[in-house]
Design an enzyme around this catalytic site. Sequence first.
Site, short mmCIF file in Angstrom:
data_model
loop_
_atom_site.label_atom_id
_atom_site.label_comp_id
_atom_site.label_asym_id
_atom_site.label_seq_id
_atom_site.Cartn_x
_atom_site.Cartn_y
_atom_site.Cartn_z
N CYS A 189 40.11 0.38 -36.08
CA CYS A 189 38.67 0.64 -35.84
C CYS A 189 37.77 0.12 -36.96
O CYS A 189 36.64 -0.30 -36.71
CB CYS A 189 38.45 2.14 -35.68
SG CYS A 189 39.75 2.98 -34.75
N HIS B 74 31.42 1.31 -34.07
CA HIS B 74 32.72 1.21 -33.37
C HIS B 74 32.62 2.09 -32.12
O HIS B 74 32.18 3.23 -32.18
CB HIS B 74 33.83 1.70 -34.29
CG HIS B 74 35.09 2.02 -33.56
ND1 HIS B 74 35.78 1.07 -32.81
CD2 HIS B 74 35.79 3.18 -33.42
CE1 HIS B 74 36.84 1.64 -32.27
NE2 HIS B 74 36.88 2.91 -32.62
N ASN C 1 37.19 1.47 -25.34
CA ASN C 1 37.43 1.39 -26.77
C ASN C 1 38.42 0.26 -27.02
O ASN C 1 39.60 0.39 -26.71
CB ASN C 1 37.98 2.74 -27.27
CG ASN C 1 38.30 2.75 -28.75
OD1 ASN C 1 38.50 1.71 -29.36
ND2 ASN C 1 38.37 3.94 -29.31
#
Lengths: 358, 82
Positions: A120, A261, A291
């Site tokens: 991330c 993120h 994601n």
Amino acid sequence: MAQATISGVRLAGITCAVPSAIEDTSTDIGLYGEEEALKFSETTGIKSRRIVDSQTCTSDLCQAAAEDLLDRLGWERDSVDALIFITQTPDYLLPATSCCLQSRLGLSTKCAAFDINLGCSGYVYGMWLASQMIGTGLKRVLLLVGDTPSRVCRPEDRSTRPLFGDAGTATAITADPSAGPSYFVMGTDGEGKNNLIVKHGLFRESDRFGTARGNTAEGPLLFMDGAEIFTFTLQEVPPLIKQTLKLANWSMDDVNAVVMHQANGFILNYLAKRMKLPAEKMPLSIGEFGNTSSATIPLTMAAAMNTALTTSTQKLVMVGFGVGYSWGSVAMECGPLPELKILTVEPSTNSLTQEQAA
Amino acid sequence: MNLTDFCSQLDDLFELDAGTVKPTDSLQQIPGWSSLTFMGLIAMVDEEYEVTLKPAAVLKAASVADLASLIGGDSAGMSKAA
């Protein structure tokens, strides 16, 4: 404290690549039932994500993005001084996939290439490293960042499978004496390691010959504790952004966009509320792509800021946070850029054949 | 911290009829408890009480009343919101 101010470096372009196969709420209804699937989509904001087939690796997506970017920028292959590949889904344990990509992209053998194992936070770390390398005398760095988390998600795990999507990105970074400074702040807390982890598949949980310890048949599959990740986010991200703005001597009013993120929509919406960040200052891509781990920041720039970034200079704060725990933020001016393209990549026919041909 | 108000906030969070959640209820037995509603609980406590819950402490709380006393008092299980 890991802070840095780096001048003379310009982000010259971005291309992203996603697989053609789409999973969406209808897929999740089939797996988990209508009520649960709709509730998940409503809470996380995820309507769809892109999923690779079993033959396609992150490097394939990043290669496609890099080929496009190098061609459009007119960068000769032997003009690239360094290639950084940031991923937690490499082709092999060894050699580094960046070495394979050097060959596949036809870069010079005088090019430096290495992998970084971050998720991330990876894009911010990549920008920091590339910027530092430019500061030591390199002229052009190719930063390839991406992941295929779908390949480590259990299909029946309703907390991970519908959350994650796959993507690869390429960013070109170049020396430019007229470029303004970029301001970086990074941090780490390994106490959070167990809250987002693929525990098995390498050496800590296996015997000398690579066999998993104990009676577990567990392969390399992802475990995530969402509540712990959320708590970590609340504790670390607002102070991180505050520290980065302080380093840059910017106020939030100066900022055009905070590119976060894309962990999940619930977390992002709550962070925006907590920090009193207006919706127009927080671009999103989670709805369409889920994601995508290390790729979320450049993918969000391409998906949600293409017009702004191709027509003007934007004051951005990019914020990566998660697995590790690892976090990083950069305040920088960006643009105008060439079009930030998002390519669609069809399933790989035979990745081994591609390797042999390289 | 008003325990009645806290139970009412949990009714809202879990989309239950008013008066459903009782102080003696076990958190994880509340209808609709999931990883997503757990995050919702963390967000609600953060916003309403400016306390960032530690998930492990929440899971150890024996009841709604137990959690409420942790949020309302000085406890090793919580931290002030950043």
